[in-house]
Design an enzyme around this catalytic site. Structure first.
Site, mmCIF file in Angstrom:
data_model
loop_
_atom_site.group_PDB
_atom_site.id
_atom_site.type_symbol
_atom_site.label_atom_id
_atom_site.label_comp_id
_atom_site.label_asym_id
_atom_site.label_seq_id
_atom_site.Cartn_x
_atom_site.Cartn_y
_atom_site.Cartn_z
ATOM 1 N N GLU A 19 0.831 -1.199 0.000
ATOM 2 C CA GLU A 19 0.000 0.000 0.000
ATOM 3 C C GLU A 19 0.867 1.251 0.000
ATOM 4 O O GLU A 19 1.985 1.245 0.526
ATOM 5 C CB GLU A 19 -0.934 0.022 1.218
ATOM 6 C CG GLU A 19 -1.967 -1.086 1.239
ATOM 7 C CD GLU A 19 -3.019 -0.920 0.153
ATOM 8 O OE1 GLU A 19 -3.242 0.225 -0.292
ATOM 9 O OE2 GLU A 19 -3.602 -1.933 -0.263
ATOM 10 N N HIS A 45 -27.238 -11.691 -5.491
ATOM 11 C CA HIS A 45 -25.802 -11.456 -5.378
ATOM 12 C C HIS A 45 -25.067 -12.533 -4.588
ATOM 13 O O HIS A 45 -23.866 -12.713 -4.768
ATOM 14 C CB HIS A 45 -25.556 -10.101 -4.734
ATOM 15 C CG HIS A 45 -26.141 -8.989 -5.524
ATOM 16 N ND1 HIS A 45 -25.889 -8.817 -6.852
ATOM 17 C CD2 HIS A 45 -26.988 -7.989 -5.175
ATOM 18 C CE1 HIS A 45 -26.551 -7.758 -7.299
ATOM 19 N NE2 HIS A 45 -27.230 -7.252 -6.303
ATOM 20 N N ARG A 79 -14.920 -14.227 5.184
ATOM 21 C CA ARG A 79 -15.458 -12.874 5.132
ATOM 22 C C ARG A 79 -16.171 -12.535 6.432
ATOM 23 O O ARG A 79 -16.662 -13.413 7.145
ATOM 24 C CB ARG A 79 -16.390 -12.691 3.939
ATOM 25 C CG ARG A 79 -17.791 -13.282 4.102
ATOM 26 C CD ARG A 79 -17.825 -14.752 3.845
ATOM 27 N NE ARG A 79 -19.184 -15.273 3.906
ATOM 28 C CZ ARG A 79 -19.489 -16.448 4.436
ATOM 29 N NH1 ARG A 79 -18.544 -17.204 4.966
ATOM 30 N NH2 ARG A 79 -20.740 -16.867 4.442
ATOM 31 N N ASP A 90 -19.918 5.944 11.270
ATOM 32 C CA ASP A 90 -18.832 6.390 10.398
ATOM 33 C C ASP A 90 -19.442 6.941 9.114
ATOM 34 O O ASP A 90 -20.663 6.974 8.962
ATOM 35 C CB ASP A 90 -17.883 5.221 10.102
ATOM 36 C CG ASP A 90 -16.432 5.671 9.958
ATOM 37 O OD1 ASP A 90 -16.210 6.711 9.309
ATOM 38 O OD2 ASP A 90 -15.539 4.996 10.486
ATOM 39 N N THR A 123 -9.245 0.811 -0.399
ATOM 40 C CA THR A 123 -9.191 -0.642 -0.274
ATOM 41 C C THR A 123 -7.824 -0.971 0.301
ATOM 42 O O THR A 123 -6.811 -0.522 -0.228
ATOM 43 C CB THR A 123 -9.351 -1.326 -1.639
ATOM 44 O OG1 THR A 123 -10.666 -1.072 -2.142
ATOM 45 C CG2 THR A 123 -9.145 -2.828 -1.523
#
Length: 282
Positions: free
Chosen positions: A104, A204, A217, A226, A265
């Protein structure tokens, strides 16, 4: 691939995790009970990571350039300092620390703190900022959410898909990678009826079942806590399978309801907290 298709590709990933894990309590009383801080409960990883009413705090840090000027002995000692801090708070919070340096641009490491009481997580993070590494790092992003019981793909509302989710157990090697993706829905989504949203979630969830053996997950709800609605958290040892999961979801039209997907991300690797700090001290 056009810019539009890339955008649609990115916006589609979270359908599965939201479809399989999007949750809300069934009544005001149940909601109040689920959200009560369980201060008397000892923190046990296998328990807290499966319960509703658990707060999750994700904080991404970037080390300052001056970190390299800190004497080597102090940098090496930072790992033990963080280890002692985690031990001090082990009855109040579950601490995970991930390494993002090299993967990152805007962060070098990030915390995932799970706690029954959000104030306990805040106390840990405040004390971390007083450690050697904490004083030499800046916060790039903080995300706060809470876990809730299943709502959409549940036994009573969608028994077939629920059975599929329940039977699809992760069977890959120990995950080495972690991905965190914040998501925000638009007003059109929230103004749909529960039945309409259930239908969308069923559509989905279906193509994701094949990938649940490769990808773990977890979903945190963050509306009002938030600037996003969901924090989606993934672990995997197979990034190709994760990529294929995204590709399968790129064909689902649910992305029209997203106004934020990622940004950032965050991709990192999984290590013990002590090993993360040691890697950053080199």
């Amino acid at each position: 691939m056009t810019n539009l298709s890339i955008h649609n590709f990115k916006l589609s990933l979270v359908a599965a995790v939201i479809g399989s894990a999007m949750v809300m309590t069934s009544s005001p009383v149940a909601a109040q009970q689920a959200m009560q801080p369980m201060q008397s409960m000892k923190i046990e990883r296998g328990t807290i990571l499966t319960q509703p009413g658990v707060f999750g705090v994700f904080t991404m840090f970037k080390l300052r350039p001056d970190w390299n000027k800190v004497p080597v002995a102090e940098r090496k000692g930072a790992a033990e300092e963080v280890k002692k801090l985690i031990e001090k708070h082990k009855d109040n919070v579950l601490v995970d620390l991930y390494l993002t340096r090299g993967l990152e641009t805007n962060s070098d490491f990030f915390f995932r703190i799970n706690a029954y009481d959000l104030a306990k997580a805040q106390t840990f993070m405040r004390e971390f900022r007083s450690t050697t590494v904490g004083k030499n790092a800046d916060v790039f992003e903080t995300l706060v959410g809470v876990t809730k019981p299943l709502n959409y793909i549940s036994k009573d509302k969608s028994p077939g898909l629920n059975a599929g989710l329940s039977s699809a157990t992760y069977s890959g090697p120990a995950p080495r990678y972690v991905i965190v993706i914040p998501v925000k829905k638009n007003a059109e989504w929230w103004n749909m009826s529960p039945e309409e949203r259930l239908k969308e979630m069923e559509v989905h969830t279906t193509p994701t079942l094949a990938y649940l053996v490769n990808v773990k997950r977890k979903l945190y709800h963050s509306t009002g806590l938030d600037d996003t609605d969901f924090i989606t958290y993934f672990e995997t040892d197979d990034l190709t399978a994760f990529n294929n999961l995204m590709l399968s979801l790129a064909q689902v039209k649910e992305n029209k309801f997203h106004v934020r997907w990622g940004s950032p991300t965050t991709l990192g690797t999984i290590h013990s907290p002590e090993d993360v700090i040691k890697a950053l001290a080199d």
